[in-house]
Design an enzyme around this catalytic site. Structure first.
Site, PDB file in Angstrom:
ATOM      1  N   ASP A 112     -10.478   9.551  16.388  1.00 15.76           N
ATOM      2  CA  ASP A 112      -9.751   8.930  17.489  1.00 15.76           C
ATOM      3  C   ASP A 112      -8.240   9.152  17.372  1.00 15.76           C
ATOM      4  OD1 ASP A 112      -9.820   7.317  15.187  1.00 15.76           O
ATOM      5  OD2 ASP A 112      -9.405   5.495  16.332  1.00 15.76           O
ATOM      6  N   TRP A 113      -7.756   9.667  16.194  1.00 11.68           N
ATOM      7  CA  TRP A 113      -6.316   9.864  16.047  1.00 11.68           C
ATOM      8  C   TRP A 113      -5.924  10.997  15.086  1.00 11.68           C
ATOM      9  CZ3 TRP A 113      -4.045   9.462  11.215  1.00 11.68           C
ATOM     10  CH2 TRP A 113      -4.802   8.825  10.209  1.00 11.68           C
ATOM     11  N   ASN A 159       2.501   6.976   3.831  1.00  7.41           N
ATOM     12  CA  ASN A 159       2.875   5.710   4.463  1.00  7.41           C
ATOM     13  C   ASN A 159       3.127   4.676   3.374  1.00  7.41           C
ATOM     14  OD1 ASN A 159       3.433   3.842   6.457  1.00  7.41           O
ATOM     15  ND2 ASN A 159       1.381   3.833   7.352  1.00  7.41           N
ATOM     16  N   GLN A 168      -0.136  12.974   5.569  1.00  8.36           N
ATOM     17  CA  GLN A 168       0.608  11.821   6.059  1.00  8.36           C
ATOM     18  C   GLN A 168       0.790  10.833   4.908  1.00  8.36           C
ATOM     19  OE1 GLN A 168       0.134   9.826  10.054  1.00  8.36           O
ATOM     20  NE2 GLN A 168      -0.951   8.294   8.849  1.00  8.36           N
ATOM     21  N   GLU A 186      -2.635  10.537   2.997  1.00  6.07           N
ATOM     22  CA  GLU A 186      -3.758  10.773   3.910  1.00  6.07           C
ATOM     23  C   GLU A 186      -3.695  12.219   4.384  1.00  6.07           C
ATOM     24  OE1 GLU A 186      -4.708   6.536   6.005  1.00  6.07           O
ATOM     25  OE2 GLU A 186      -2.943   7.597   6.751  1.00  6.07           O
ATOM     26  N   GLY A 222      -3.686  14.145  17.681  1.00  5.05           N
ATOM     27  CA  GLY A 222      -3.636  12.877  18.407  1.00  5.05           C
ATOM     28  C   GLY A 222      -4.969  12.389  18.924  1.00  5.05           C
ATOM     29  N   ARG A 227       5.424   3.237   8.526  1.00  4.11           N
ATOM     30  CA  ARG A 227       6.466   4.029   7.865  1.00  4.11           C
ATOM     31  C   ARG A 227       5.936   5.436   7.571  1.00  4.11           C
ATOM     32  NH1 ARG A 227       6.672  -1.167   5.375  1.00  4.11           N
ATOM     33  NH2 ARG A 227       8.654  -2.244   5.754  1.00  4.11           N
ATOM     34  N   GLU A 274       0.837  -1.197   0.000  1.00  3.46           N
ATOM     35  CA  GLU A 274       0.000   0.000   0.000  1.00  3.46           C
ATOM     36  C   GLU A 274       0.871   1.247   0.000  1.00  3.46           C
ATOM     37  OE1 GLU A 274      -3.382   1.960   2.953  1.00  3.46           O
ATOM     38  OE2 GLU A 274      -3.248  -0.224   2.764  1.00  3.46           O
ATOM     39  N   ASP A 290       0.251   5.378   0.533  1.00  2.66           N
ATOM     40  CA  ASP A 290      -0.806   6.260   1.038  1.00  2.66           C
ATOM     41  C   ASP A 290      -0.475   7.743   0.971  1.00  2.66           C
ATOM     42  OD1 ASP A 290      -2.263   4.034   1.851  1.00  2.66           O
ATOM     43  OD2 ASP A 290      -1.564   4.142   3.926  1.00  2.66           O
TER      44      ASP A 290
END
Length: 284
Positions: free
Chosen positions: A195-196, A121, A119, A106, A200, A130, A102, A104
């Site tokens: 939630d993240w 990854n 972000q 994001e 955070g 990563r 994958e 990503d």
């Protein structure tokens, strides 16, 4: 000086070949389909832009009908305007199964007036962790900007408006896995991740501001499609050229500038997260 000019000329020829080989603009309905919650996806009368909507009942997503092994895919995105805290808009490639690969993009929403973070990854054989996070040098909610993945046997490039913000290199000779064997589909989505996603998880999605709408347009696919290949050997293409094995000096300067000015988090610099060890791909 002469060798540098020759190198630049060769790279420009490779890219010119790529541009001349591009087919007509990608038609969404012909190349993609709703992956989930089609009632939250809408197309304008001429097919662009494509709007993805998130509310307190559901997000939504789309997927390509074909899968691809190496090449370049991209799209222009205009992110959620105003309060986008708790939301994530994604553009990514992925294969299927538990041991999937994958790549990503994001886009992590934020409260009004605070910047988005992007972000990236990389998953290889089902293993991720990563992440890199960057701020952007423009307002991604004010207009459309291009986001692309260039993927070949040498590396994966993450590009924003043509500027490399990350390069994940093939270091298989050092025992580091690289995503090179699994064809991947192209996906886009918007969903709730409060939630993240924002500070955070401390800032939650404010549903009174729903629906949260992200727009996609100008899809670009210049990659090897495994559909209809009949298992035959893939022909070499522009992304296989040795000139595509690394960045040009100008691209290297761009990447250095991005890392200096806009890199917010790099897993390679978070040794505590990995018990004091540095992941193998982080070595020079």
């Amino acid at each position: 000086m002469a060798s540098r000019q020759i190198q630049l000329s060769v790279v420009m020829l490779v890219m010119a070949t790529r541009l001349s080989a591009l087919a007509a603009p990608v038609n969404f309905s012909r190349n993609f389909q709703a992956d989930w919650s089609p009632d939250h996806i809408s197309l304008s009368e001429n097919g662009e832009p494509l709007s993805l909507s998130l509310d307190n009942t559901s997000g939504c997503g789309f997927a390509s009908k074909d899968k691809y092994l190496f090449g370049q895919v991209g799209v222009q995105i205009k992110l959620i305007h105003g309060d986008s805290a708790g939301t994530v808009t994604a553009f990514y490639m992925a294969s299927e199964g538990g041991n999937h690969d994958e790549l990503d993009f994001e886009f992590l929403g934020n409260v009004t007036g605070e910047p988005y973070l992007v972000q990236t990854n990389v998953y290889v054989n089902g293993s991720g962790n990563r992440e890199q996070r960057h701020s952007l040098w423009f307002d991604p909610t004010a207009d459309f900007h291009s986001y692309s993945l260039l993927w070949n046997r040498y590396h994966v490039r993450f590009l924003v408006d043509g500027v490399p913000i990350r390069v994940f290199s093939n270091k298989e000779p050092s025992g580091v896995p690289f995503p090179k064997n699994q064809p991947m589909g192209i996906y886009g989505s918007v969903w709730n991740a409060d939630d993240w996603a924002t500070q955070g998880g401390r800032v939650k999605t404010n549903w009174s501001h729903a629906p949260f709408v992200t727009a996609f347009r100008a899809f670009d696919i210049d990659a090897y499609s495994t559909a209809g290949s009949g298992g035959g050997e893939r022909r070499p293409s522009w992304w296989d050229s040795p000139e595509m094995s690394g960045l040009t000096p100008h691209q290297q300067r761009q990447l250095k500038w991005v890392r200096k000015r806009h890199l917010v988090y790099d897993y390679c610099e978070d040794a505590a997260r990995f018990g004091g060890a540095t992941p193998g791909e982080c070595s020079p």
